[in-house]
Scaffold this motif. Structure first.
Motif, PDB file in Angstrom:
ATOM      1  N   GLY A  90       0.638  -1.131   0.141  1.00 35.38           N
ATOM      2  CA  GLY A  90       0.143   0.020  -0.035  1.00 35.38           C
ATOM      3  C   GLY A  90       0.756   1.357   0.081  1.00 35.38           C
ATOM      4  N   ILE A  91       2.222   1.317   0.109  1.00 30.34           N
ATOM      5  CA  ILE A  91       2.860   2.487   0.004  1.00 30.34           C
ATOM      6  C   ILE A  91       3.565   2.464  -1.145  1.00 30.34           C
ATOM      7  CG2 ILE A  91       5.078   3.315   1.105  1.00 30.34           C
ATOM      8  CD1 ILE A  91       4.400   1.715   3.636  1.00 30.34           C
ATOM      9  N   ARG A  92       3.700   3.491  -1.650  1.00 33.52           N
ATOM     10  CA  ARG A  92       4.328   3.902  -3.105  1.00 33.52           C
ATOM     11  C   ARG A  92       5.970   3.743  -3.177  1.00 33.52           C
ATOM     12  NH1 ARG A  92       0.537   8.359  -3.025  1.00 33.52           N
ATOM     13  NH2 ARG A  92      -1.212   7.940  -4.544  1.00 33.52           N
ATOM     14  N   GLN A  93       6.462   3.271  -4.233  1.00 31.58           N
ATOM     15  CA  GLN A  93       7.823   3.231  -4.380  1.00 31.58           C
ATOM     16  C   GLN A  93       8.498   4.551  -4.106  1.00 31.58           C
ATOM     17  OE1 GLN A  93       9.132   1.549  -8.009  1.00 31.58           O
ATOM     18  NE2 GLN A  93      11.124   0.910  -7.283  1.00 31.58           N
ATOM     19  N   GLY A  94       7.943   5.639  -4.493  1.00 29.18           N
ATOM     20  CA  GLY A  94       8.642   6.830  -4.290  1.00 29.18           C
ATOM     21  C   GLY A  94       8.527   7.069  -2.842  1.00 29.18           C
ATOM     22  N   GLU A  95       7.831   6.606  -1.933  1.00 30.19           N
ATOM     23  CA  GLU A  95       7.585   6.943  -0.532  1.00 30.19           C
ATOM     24  C   GLU A  95       8.674   6.058   0.387  1.00 30.19           C
ATOM     25  OE1 GLU A  95       3.641   6.973   0.243  1.00 30.19           O
ATOM     26  OE2 GLU A  95       3.114   9.089  -0.687  1.00 30.19           O
ATOM     27  N   MET A  96       8.945   4.753  -0.220  1.00 32.12           N
ATOM     28  CA  MET A  96       9.874   3.770   0.455  1.00 32.12           C
ATOM     29  C   MET A  96      10.837   4.248   1.550  1.00 32.12           C
ATOM     30  SD  MET A  96      10.048   0.510  -1.890  1.00 32.12           S
ATOM     31  CE  MET A  96       8.630  -0.427  -2.659  1.00 32.12           C
ATOM     32  N   SER A  97      11.684   5.232   1.039  1.00 32.96           N
ATOM     33  CA  SER A  97      12.867   5.613   1.627  1.00 32.96           C
ATOM     34  C   SER A  97      12.344   6.595   3.057  1.00 32.96           C
ATOM     35  CB  SER A  97      13.946   6.369   0.561  1.00 32.96           C
ATOM     36  OG  SER A  97      14.401   5.412  -0.131  1.00 32.96           O
ATOM     37  N   ARG A  98      11.584   7.394   2.550  1.00 34.94           N
ATOM     38  CA  ARG A  98      10.776   8.404   3.459  1.00 34.94           C
ATOM     39  C   ARG A  98      10.293   7.581   4.516  1.00 34.94           C
ATOM     40  NH1 ARG A  98       6.068   9.860   5.322  1.00 34.94           N
ATOM     41  NH2 ARG A  98       5.092   8.822   3.481  1.00 34.94           N
ATOM     42  N   VAL A  99       9.420   6.475   4.423  1.00 35.47           N
ATOM     43  CA  VAL A  99       8.965   5.914   5.420  1.00 35.47           C
ATOM     44  C   VAL A  99       9.786   4.844   6.295  1.00 35.47           C
ATOM     45  CG1 VAL A  99       7.036   3.812   5.744  1.00 35.47           C
ATOM     46  CG2 VAL A  99       6.377   5.444   4.204  1.00 35.47           C
ATOM     47  N   LEU A 100      10.923   4.227   5.475  1.00 30.62           N
ATOM     48  CA  LEU A 100      11.889   3.626   6.149  1.00 30.62           C
ATOM     49  C   LEU A 100      12.714   4.458   7.118  1.00 30.62           C
ATOM     50  CD1 LEU A 100      12.924   0.975   3.540  1.00 30.62           C
ATOM     51  CD2 LEU A 100      11.685   0.752   5.517  1.00 30.62           C
ATOM     52  N   GLU A 101      13.086   5.549   6.804  1.00 30.07           N
ATOM     53  CA  GLU A 101      13.823   6.413   7.649  1.00 30.07           C
ATOM     54  C   GLU A 101      12.974   6.925   8.994  1.00 30.07           C
ATOM     55  OE1 GLU A 101      16.602   7.596   7.728  1.00 30.07           O
ATOM     56  OE2 GLU A 101      17.548   6.926   5.713  1.00 30.07           O
ATOM     57  N   GLY A 102      11.573   6.974   8.750  1.00 28.75           N
ATOM     58  CA  GLY A 102      10.790   7.448   9.817  1.00 28.75           C
ATOM     59  C   GLY A 102      10.521   6.447  10.756  1.00 28.75           C
ATOM     60  N   GLU A 182      15.948  -3.856  -0.798  1.00 33.03           N
ATOM     61  CA  GLU A 182      16.826  -3.034  -1.458  1.00 33.03           C
ATOM     62  C   GLU A 182      16.954  -1.765  -0.649  1.00 33.03           C
ATOM     63  OE1 GLU A 182      18.418  -0.781  -5.524  1.00 33.03           O
ATOM     64  OE2 GLU A 182      16.518  -2.113  -5.266  1.00 33.03           O
ATOM     65  N   LYS A 183      16.022  -1.074  -0.451  1.00 29.42           N
ATOM     66  CA  LYS A 183      15.985   0.151   0.438  1.00 29.42           C
ATOM     67  C   LYS A 183      16.060  -0.294   1.854  1.00 29.42           C
ATOM     68  CE  LYS A 183      13.848   2.702  -3.004  1.00 29.42           C
ATOM     69  NZ  LYS A 183      14.870   3.658  -3.695  1.00 29.42           N
ATOM     70  N   LEU A 184      15.640  -1.241   2.409  1.00 29.50           N
ATOM     71  CA  LEU A 184      16.177  -1.527   3.702  1.00 29.50           C
ATOM     72  C   LEU A 184      17.551  -1.659   3.971  1.00 29.50           C
ATOM     73  CD1 LEU A 184      14.852  -1.989   6.600  1.00 29.50           C
ATOM     74  CD2 LEU A 184      14.681  -4.185   6.312  1.00 29.50           C
ATOM     75  N   VAL A 185      18.228  -2.587   3.193  1.00 28.29           N
ATOM     76  CA  VAL A 185      19.564  -2.568   3.233  1.00 28.29           C
ATOM     77  C   VAL A 185      20.362  -1.345   3.152  1.00 28.29           C
ATOM     78  CG1 VAL A 185      21.546  -3.626   2.295  1.00 28.29           C
ATOM     79  CG2 VAL A 185      19.511  -5.072   2.556  1.00 28.29           C
ATOM     80  N   ASP A 186      19.848  -0.327   2.487  1.00 26.80           N
ATOM     81  CA  ASP A 186      20.530   0.798   2.168  1.00 26.80           C
ATOM     82  C   ASP A 186      20.379   1.629   3.622  1.00 26.80           C
ATOM     83  OD1 ASP A 186      20.965   0.486  -0.358  1.00 26.80           O
ATOM     84  OD2 ASP A 186      19.368   1.514  -1.219  1.00 26.80           O
ATOM     85  N   ILE A 187      19.329   1.254   4.594  1.00 24.26           N
ATOM     86  CA  ILE A 187      19.485   2.269   5.532  1.00 24.26           C
ATOM     87  C   ILE A 187      20.071   1.486   6.754  1.00 24.26           C
ATOM     88  CG2 ILE A 187      17.673   3.013   7.355  1.00 24.26           C
ATOM     89  CD1 ILE A 187      15.801   3.603   4.929  1.00 24.26           C
ATOM     90  N   THR A 188      19.697   0.082   6.838  1.00 21.32           N
ATOM     91  CA  THR A 188      20.115  -0.467   8.205  1.00 21.32           C
ATOM     92  C   THR A 188      21.533  -1.161   7.861  1.00 21.32           C
ATOM     93  OG1 THR A 188      19.136  -2.484   7.430  1.00 21.32           O
ATOM     94  CG2 THR A 188      17.833  -1.089   8.816  1.00 21.32           C
ATOM     95  N   GLY A 189      21.923  -1.355   6.754  1.00 21.24           N
ATOM     96  CA  GLY A 189      23.255  -1.900   6.324  1.00 21.24           C
ATOM     97  C   GLY A 189      23.122  -3.590   6.537  1.00 21.24           C
ATOM     98  N   ILE A 190      24.145  -4.383   5.970  1.00 17.29           N
ATOM     99  CA  ILE A 190      23.930  -5.912   6.061  1.00 17.29           C
ATOM    100  C   ILE A 190      24.119  -6.182   7.300  1.00 17.29           C
ATOM    101  CG2 ILE A 190      24.978  -5.902   3.754  1.00 17.29           C
ATOM    102  CD1 ILE A 190      27.462  -6.607   5.012  1.00 17.29           C
ATOM    103  N   GLY A 191      24.378  -5.555   8.323  1.00 16.47           N
ATOM    104  CA  GLY A 191      24.355  -6.350   9.703  1.00 16.47           C
ATOM    105  C   GLY A 191      22.725  -6.772  10.111  1.00 16.47           C
ATOM    106  N   SER A 192      21.884  -6.016   9.509  1.00 17.37           N
ATOM    107  CA  SER A 192      20.710  -6.588   9.779  1.00 17.37           C
ATOM    108  C   SER A 192      20.365  -8.037   9.445  1.00 17.37           C
ATOM    109  CB  SER A 192      19.484  -5.380   9.129  1.00 17.37           C
ATOM    110  OG  SER A 192      18.155  -5.938   9.434  1.00 17.37           O
TER     111      SER A 192
END
Length: 203
Positions: A90-102, A182-192
């Motif tokens: 339900g979340i648009r692709q353009g909003e993924m990074s913003r939502v993950l950061e929040g 892909e977006k989550l790894v960019d934020i949390t790193g491979i440690g996750s």
């Protein structure tokens, strides 16, 4: 004198590090939440849908991850998995990074734990898709009786299951999960990824 057949010896019973001699449940943390039932998971799904309808996709994802039934039964976990996938779709692709950061950003309280929890759901969703794909593909042909047995089961998420787990919808679900991964790894790193592989608290 009878000879001993060494192939019949239970080696695991003699190994002190074997699960036979080491209770695996003691590896689970004491802070594990109490077991959740499928009715509790269904109530959580209703709250998450309400947040989605109001346009608060970030709050919906945060609530879905904060209420993950780590100590629930398998039925509750399946219902919650469908809820998380519904939120992600339900979340648009353009909003993924913003939502993950929040929700999972480093500066957010509890963000790392939510990131690990979301990673668990991404992998579980991928595993569910690959299992359903392999069982439905077979040799490339299905008998009519087998095709009818692959119809989605009623779990309270009829629309989601028909879209994701039914025939023709699995590719779309996998694409969504890979994009989130892909977006989550960019934020949390491979440690996750490493933490999820070693954590015994499953979703």
């Amino acid at each position: 004198m009878a000879t001993l057949n060494y192939r019949t010896i239970d080696i695991d019973a003699l190994d002190p590090d074997s699960p036979h001699n080491f209770p695996l449940p003691t590896l689970l943390p004491s802070s594990l939440p109490p077991p959740a039932s499928s009715s509790t998971a269904a109530g959580t799904a209703a709250q998450v849908r309400q947040l989605l309808r109001s346009g608060d996709s970030e709050g919906a994802l945060r609530h879905a991850l904060d209420t993950a039934p780590l100590g629930g039964d398998e039925r509750a976990k399946e219902v919650h998995l469908a809820t998380v996938i519904e939120v992600l779709q339900g979340i648009r692709q353009g909003e993924m990074s913003r939502v993950l950061e929040g929700v999972c950003g480093g500066g957010v309280e509890g963000g790392a734990e939510r990131g690990d929890c979301l990673m668990k759901y991404l992998y579980k969703g991928m595993a569910t898709h690959s299992t359903s794909s392999s069982s439905s593909s077979g040799n490339g042909t299905l008998s009519p009786s087998k095709k009818s047995s692959l119809s989605p089961q009623s779990t309270g998420f009829t629309q989601v299951q028909a879209r994701n787990f039914g025939e023709g919808g699995g590719g779309q679900q996998m694409s969504v999960l890979l994009s989130w991964h892909e977006k989550l790894v960019d934020i949390t790193g491979i440690g996750s990824i490493v933490r999820v592989m070693t954590d015994r608290r499953t979703v």
